[in-house]
Design a protein around this motif. Sequence first.
Motif, PDB file in Angstrom:
ATOM      1  N   GLU A  15     153.765  37.991 -38.406  1.00 52.25           N
ATOM      2  CA  GLU A  15     154.926  37.571 -38.808  1.00 52.25           C
ATOM      3  C   GLU A  15     155.460  38.707 -39.766  1.00 52.25           C
ATOM      4  OE1 GLU A  15     153.836  33.947 -41.121  1.00 52.25           O
ATOM      5  OE2 GLU A  15     153.697  32.630 -39.243  1.00 52.25           O
ATOM      6  N   SER A  16     154.564  39.359 -40.307  1.00 51.83           N
ATOM      7  CA  SER A  16     155.146  40.525 -41.247  1.00 51.83           C
ATOM      8  C   SER A  16     155.712  41.613 -40.277  1.00 51.83           C
ATOM      9  CB  SER A  16     154.007  40.811 -42.065  1.00 51.83           C
ATOM     10  OG  SER A  16     153.171  42.121 -41.309  1.00 51.83           O
ATOM     11  N   VAL A  17     155.435  41.854 -38.933  1.00 48.50           N
ATOM     12  CA  VAL A  17     155.901  42.845 -38.161  1.00 48.50           C
ATOM     13  C   VAL A  17     157.083  42.398 -37.309  1.00 48.50           C
ATOM     14  CG1 VAL A  17     153.874  44.407 -38.119  1.00 48.50           C
ATOM     15  CG2 VAL A  17     154.196  42.683 -36.624  1.00 48.50           C
ATOM     16  N   SER A  18     157.013  41.265 -36.996  1.00 56.24           N
ATOM     17  CA  SER A  18     158.101  40.610 -36.004  1.00 56.24           C
ATOM     18  C   SER A  18     159.324  40.508 -36.984  1.00 56.24           C
ATOM     19  CB  SER A  18     157.660  39.363 -35.427  1.00 56.24           C
ATOM     20  OG  SER A  18     156.790  39.223 -34.324  1.00 56.24           O
ATOM     21  N   GLY A  19     158.985  40.144 -38.289  1.00 56.23           N
ATOM     22  CA  GLY A  19     160.123  40.044 -39.198  1.00 56.23           C
ATOM     23  C   GLY A  19     160.682  41.100 -39.853  1.00 56.23           C
ATOM     24  N   GLN A  20     160.230  42.245 -39.670  1.00 52.62           N
ATOM     25  CA  GLN A  20     160.697  43.505 -40.162  1.00 52.62           C
ATOM     26  C   GLN A  20     162.054  43.518 -40.205  1.00 52.62           C
ATOM     27  OE1 GLN A  20     158.964  46.511 -41.812  1.00 52.62           O
ATOM     28  NE2 GLN A  20     157.692  44.518 -42.069  1.00 52.62           N
ATOM     29  N   THR A  21     162.846  43.944 -41.235  1.00 51.77           N
ATOM     30  CA  THR A  21     164.362  44.341 -41.406  1.00 51.77           C
ATOM     31  C   THR A  21     164.795  45.328 -40.543  1.00 51.77           C
ATOM     32  OG1 THR A  21     164.156  45.873 -43.263  1.00 51.77           O
ATOM     33  CG2 THR A  21     164.522  43.296 -43.845  1.00 51.77           C
ATOM     34  N   ILE A  27     156.442  46.844 -31.050  1.00 49.91           N
ATOM     35  CA  ILE A  27     155.045  46.335 -31.610  1.00 49.91           C
ATOM     36  C   ILE A  27     154.001  46.342 -30.648  1.00 49.91           C
ATOM     37  CG2 ILE A  27     153.875  44.445 -32.910  1.00 49.91           C
ATOM     38  CD1 ILE A  27     156.974  43.286 -33.450  1.00 49.91           C
ATOM     39  N   ILE A  28     152.818  47.292 -30.674  1.00 46.84           N
ATOM     40  CA  ILE A  28     151.961  47.525 -29.791  1.00 46.84           C
ATOM     41  C   ILE A  28     150.477  47.038 -30.586  1.00 46.84           C
ATOM     42  CG2 ILE A  28     150.381  49.185 -28.543  1.00 46.84           C
ATOM     43  CD1 ILE A  28     153.351  50.865 -28.714  1.00 46.84           C
ATOM     44  N   LYS A  44     150.989  34.033 -27.939  1.00 43.04           N
ATOM     45  CA  LYS A  44     152.082  33.097 -28.530  1.00 43.04           C
ATOM     46  C   LYS A  44     153.176  33.974 -29.113  1.00 43.04           C
ATOM     47  CE  LYS A  44     152.127  31.023 -32.602  1.00 43.04           C
ATOM     48  NZ  LYS A  44     151.911  30.360 -33.526  1.00 43.04           N
ATOM     49  N   PHE A  45     152.944  34.912 -29.935  1.00 43.72           N
ATOM     50  CA  PHE A  45     153.810  35.733 -30.595  1.00 43.72           C
ATOM     51  C   PHE A  45     154.669  36.640 -29.214  1.00 43.72           C
ATOM     52  CE2 PHE A  45     151.820  34.695 -34.424  1.00 43.72           C
ATOM     53  CZ  PHE A  45     152.802  34.726 -35.400  1.00 43.72           C
ATOM     54  N   ALA A  46     153.781  37.213 -28.498  1.00 46.70           N
ATOM     55  CA  ALA A  46     154.672  38.062 -27.415  1.00 46.70           C
ATOM     56  C   ALA A  46     155.546  37.158 -26.552  1.00 46.70           C
ATOM     57  CB  ALA A  46     153.395  38.496 -26.586  1.00 46.70           C
ATOM     58  N   LYS A  47     155.330  35.798 -26.458  1.00 47.89           N
ATOM     59  CA  LYS A  47     156.323  35.027 -25.637  1.00 47.89           C
ATOM     60  C   LYS A  47     157.653  34.987 -26.489  1.00 47.89           C
ATOM     61  CE  LYS A  47     153.255  32.081 -22.955  1.00 47.89           C
ATOM     62  NZ  LYS A  47     152.861  30.874 -22.795  1.00 47.89           N
ATOM     63  N   GLN A  48     157.526  34.975 -27.838  1.00 51.56           N
ATOM     64  CA  GLN A  48     158.553  34.748 -28.809  1.00 51.56           C
ATOM     65  C   GLN A  48     159.314  36.026 -29.069  1.00 51.56           C
ATOM     66  OE1 GLN A  48     156.779  33.148 -32.151  1.00 51.56           O
ATOM     67  NE2 GLN A  48     156.073  30.986 -31.090  1.00 51.56           N
ATOM     68  N   ASP A  49     158.739  37.038 -28.717  1.00 49.38           N
ATOM     69  CA  ASP A  49     159.013  38.422 -29.451  1.00 49.38           C
ATOM     70  C   ASP A  49     159.026  39.443 -28.194  1.00 49.38           C
ATOM     71  OD1 ASP A  49     159.763  40.913 -30.336  1.00 49.38           O
ATOM     72  OD2 ASP A  49     159.137  40.275 -32.399  1.00 49.38           O
ATOM     73  N   SER A  50     159.765  39.986 -27.369  1.00 47.98           N
ATOM     74  CA  SER A  50     159.741  40.719 -26.069  1.00 47.98           C
ATOM     75  C   SER A  50     159.192  42.024 -26.863  1.00 47.98           C
ATOM     76  CB  SER A  50     161.014  40.985 -25.413  1.00 47.98           C
ATOM     77  OG  SER A  50     162.026  41.417 -26.380  1.00 47.98           O
ATOM     78  N   ARG A  51     159.533  42.584 -27.946  1.00 42.98           N
ATOM     79  CA  ARG A  51     159.133  43.846 -28.589  1.00 42.98           C
ATOM     80  C   ARG A  51     157.426  43.951 -28.629  1.00 42.98           C
ATOM     81  NH1 ARG A  51     161.262  44.072 -34.106  1.00 42.98           N
ATOM     82  NH2 ARG A  51     160.701  42.107 -34.202  1.00 42.98           N
TER      83      ARG A  51
END
Length: 192
Positions: A15-21, A27-28, A44-51
């Motif tokens: 959450e802290s990396v996906s939510g960076q400003t 994100i590797i 689960k996080f990868a499905k929500q965030d293509s980065r």
Amino acid sequence: IPVFNVAPYLSKCMESVSGQTLQDTEIIIANDASTDNSLKILRKFAKQDSRIQIINHKKNTKTARCRNDGLDAATGEYVCFLDGDDYLDIDFCEKLYKSAKKEKVDIAKGVTKTFNTDGTVIVANDNEKIINDGKYAFMGHLLTGLYNRNYLKRHKIRFYIDFFCFQIQAVYFANKIVCDNSIFYNYVRHAN
């Protein structure tokens, strides 16, 4: 982000990396053959965030190899490192990136905030040492830095057994290190 059996802490990290400003990031994560639910959480996080890009090791290779795999996969201008049971302030990347660009430096550095198992919190004061004594005072807080990727590549700076080899080379070749006392890498110590 090297990950090995940190499932109870991984969601907060992610959450802290996906939510960076600073959103223009990649994100590797290198999952180092975790035997708990870490890989499931990462997917689960990868499905929500293509980065998010997951490198999945079938056999445990240790942290240095995971970090090097991340460096090899990275394409961005700067890289930073995070452990799977720690987390970043929400504006960590943005603040350090702006400082690095403004000052034209190879490394921009924040501060470590350590959360101990007894509930105490310690804020590192190594930035003052760097400012007063020079760049060689930056030897123990690898994870608080944002590093120019081309600079690392040009000088063949890699991880070996532990992070000290990386840190020594990174500091030695750095033109200058800029420090920011207002941004934190949150290092969490666990009883186990």
